[in-house]
Design an enzyme around this catalytic site. Structure first.
Site, PDB file in Angstrom:
ATOM      1  N   GLU A 193      23.927  62.267  31.406  1.00  0.00           N
ATOM      2  CA  GLU A 193      23.606  61.104  32.247  1.00  0.00           C
ATOM      3  C   GLU A 193      22.450  61.354  33.205  1.00  0.00           C
ATOM      4  O   GLU A 193      22.631  61.502  34.417  1.00  0.00           O
ATOM      5  CB  GLU A 193      24.840  60.615  33.008  1.00  0.00           C
ATOM      6  CG  GLU A 193      25.932  60.103  32.101  1.00  0.00           C
ATOM      7  CD  GLU A 193      26.879  59.126  32.782  1.00  0.00           C
ATOM      8  OE1 GLU A 193      26.852  59.035  34.007  1.00  0.00           O
ATOM      9  OE2 GLU A 193      27.629  58.440  32.061  1.00  0.00           O
ATOM     10  N   GLU A 382      30.897  59.308  25.677  1.00  0.00           N
ATOM     11  CA  GLU A 382      31.913  58.826  26.621  1.00  0.00           C
ATOM     12  C   GLU A 382      32.085  57.330  26.473  1.00  0.00           C
ATOM     13  O   GLU A 382      31.107  56.596  26.324  1.00  0.00           O
ATOM     14  CB  GLU A 382      31.511  59.068  28.085  1.00  0.00           C
ATOM     15  CG  GLU A 382      31.567  60.483  28.549  1.00  0.00           C
ATOM     16  CD  GLU A 382      31.206  60.634  30.031  1.00  0.00           C
ATOM     17  OE1 GLU A 382      31.434  59.700  30.827  1.00  0.00           O
ATOM     18  OE2 GLU A 382      30.669  61.704  30.365  1.00  0.00           O
TER      19      GLU A 382
HETATM   20  C1  NOJ Z   1      30.250  59.212  33.347  1.00  0.00           C
HETATM   21  C2  NOJ Z   1      30.239  60.630  33.801  1.00  0.00           C
HETATM   22  O1  NOJ Z   1      29.601  61.424  32.851  1.00  0.00           O
HETATM   23  C3  NOJ Z   1      31.628  61.170  34.084  1.00  0.00           C
HETATM   24  O2  NOJ Z   1      31.480  62.382  34.729  1.00  0.00           O
HETATM   25  C4  NOJ Z   1      32.405  60.157  34.894  1.00  0.00           C
HETATM   26  O3  NOJ Z   1      33.640  60.628  35.314  1.00  0.00           O
HETATM   27  C5  NOJ Z   1      32.573  58.902  34.064  1.00  0.00           C
HETATM   28  N1  NOJ Z   1      31.262  58.356  33.780  1.00  0.00           N
HETATM   29  C6  NOJ Z   1      33.375  57.803  34.738  1.00  0.00           C
HETATM   30  O4  NOJ Z   1      32.692  57.368  35.860  1.00  0.00           O
END
Ligand code: NOJ
Length: 476
Positions: A193, A382
């Site tokens: 990210e 994710e």
């Molecule tokens: C993206 C992130 O990579 C992760 O670390 C986070 O917990 C989740 N989104 C949920 O916000």
């Protein structure tokens, strides 16, 4: 419309039924809910969010240790000091994965367990820990997918991401770990990210290191982020065994056409390329689009010779973290030909205020990235949601909201696979409740409930649902 009725509507309008074809004319159609054979089902976590044990076995401090220990920075002053204590309970956590039947686990490595000061002498005890986890996963028949950097930057690196040298230090560390692990790990992701660890930390200041920098410095931090990725790809390739695959886990901003007609679809695709100019677009094209540089003007990043070639290093796969959509419409009167549509006060969302519900982001994210840049392969690194998790009198968490959210998004991922886009796997965020950054432990994303006082893990109803989905390789 509240989010429950919205979600219900989504199943019919754009979800499970979308790809189903009637098999018998005139008969009620049984929608085809299946995923491709060999689709990789997994769960995801990240080191600082689950491991705890921040002082164990020589781990060096990170910017998230510093930030979370600074008063007022996280909800309730929560820190990752203990988190899910997975550093000590990893065997139990592998058991949770095994019980789900997942084929893969996306985990990250804490850079400061390996190089406590970010560079220099490696710490064998840190390497040993990841060897234990990886060997445990393989013994359980689960393939590790390893992210090299999920935000826990070693504090000792001077100037953090403001310093160009951090990109080089990252590549050295990533190459070193690829050399240690690629006999057993076949897919690596460089960074997680880009937009979050650059902008949230250096523009909004709500994540570590908590800075609010002017535009030129933010753009430079972003440049160091994509440079770290590119140098990391090269270093991993240089040190890993032949056949090792390298990609990135990015939260590319996703634009959903408000209406599925050619002009709005074209607008959404253009928005995807333009609005991600400094991140995935630069990586996939090996160049910053001229319009981005022109708009940035004097605040454009300073680029050295060779940077863009490194940033554009070819990838084996692109992995996307997909949560929330931005709807967009074609707009000939707008300078770029499109207008992103604001979320409204009543727009449906989940327990995290930023998490607007938009299952179509799943389909349009995969489709736009596929059409714009033709990656060899795509993964969803994710997808998941926070929900109002509570244990009932029986000690169970019947998280129907999370199931509805996931089923709708997966319906749209299925639409993408049914149309032939090269999506090969999906990692649900998250295996278990964990340290949700600035939200501390107030937002739960797990499909296992974690009692942080006792460290007891309890499968939620969503874990049962995911297990059945995996067993059938189909929506359920
Ligand atoms: C993206 C992130 O990579 C992760 O670390 C986070 O917990 C989740 N989104 C949920 O916000």
């Amino acid at each position: 419309m509240d989010r429950r009725s919205f979600i219900g509507a989504g199943i019919v309008a754009g979800g499970m039924a979308a790809g189903g074809m009637p098999r018998v004319a005139g008969a009620a159609a049984a929608p085809d809910l299946g995923f491709p054979k060999d689709f990789v089902w997994g769960c995801a976590t990240a080191s600082y969010q689950i491991e705890g044990a921040v002082k164990a076995d020589g781990r060096g401090p990170t910017i998230w240790d510093t930030f979370s220990h600074t008063p007022g920075k996280t909800a309730n002053g929560d820190t990752g000091d203990v988190a899910c204590d997975s550093y000590h309970r990893y065997a139990e956590d592998i058991g949770l994965l095994k019980n789900l039947g997942v084929k893969a686990y996306r985990m990250s490595i804490a850079w400061s367990r390996i190089f406590p000061e970010g560079r220099g002498q490696p710490n064998q005890k840190g390497i040993d820990y990841y060897n234990r986890v990886i060997d445990g996963l393989l013994a359980a028949g689960i393939a590790p997918y390893v992210t090299m950097f999920h935000w826990d930057l070693p504090q000792a690196l001077p100037g953090e991401w403001r310093n160009r040298d951090t990109a080089k230090a990252f590549a050295d560390y990533a190459g070193f770990m690829a050399g240690k692990l690629s006999d057993r790990v076949h897919r690596f992701m460089t960074v997680n990210e880009l937009r979050c660890f650059t902008d949230l930390g250096h523009m909004q200041g709500i994540h570590a290191p908590g800075l609010q920098l002017p535009a030129a410095e933010v753009n430079q931090v972003r440049h160091h982020g994509v440079l770290a990725h590119g140098l990391g790809v090269q270093a991993i390739r240089a040190h890993a065994r032949a056949g090792t695959e390298v990609g990135i886990a990015d939260n590319t901003s996703i634009f959903v056409p408000a209406i599925e007609t050619p002009e709005h679809i074209a607008a959404a695709k253009k928005a995807m390329r333009d609005e991600n100019a400094m991140f995935l677009t630069a990586i996939m094209e090996g160049a910053y689009p001229p319009e981005y540089l022109a708009a940035a003007g004097a605040a454009a990043p300073k680029v050295q010779a060779g940077d863009m070639a490194a940033i554009g290093s070819p990838l084996d796969f692109v992995a996307l973290n997909i949560y929330t959509p931005t709807f967009v419409k074609a707009d000939p009167s707008a300078p770029r030909g499109y207008t992103p549509l604001p979320h409204l006060p009543q727009s449906p969302r989940m327990a995290s205020p930023w998490l607007y519900v938009g299952p179509e982001a799943a389909y349009w994210g995969v489709r736009a990235v596929s059409e714009l840049w033709k990656p060899k392969s795509l993964f969803i690194s994710e997808n998941g949601t926070s929900a109002d998790d509570v244990l009932n009198a029986a000690g169970l968490d019947d998280d129907a909201d999370r199931i509805m959210y996931l089923r709708n998004y997966l319906g749209q991922f299925r639409r993408a696979t049914a149309e032939g886009f090269p999506l090969h796997g999906y990692f649900l965020w998250s295996l278990m409740d964990n340290f949700e950054w600035a939200d501390g432990y107030t937002k739960r994303f797990g499909i296992h409930y974690v009692d942080f006082a006792t460290q007891k893990r309890t499968p939620k109803l969503s874990a049962q649902w995911y297990k059945e989905l995996i067993r059938r390789n189909a929506l359920v």
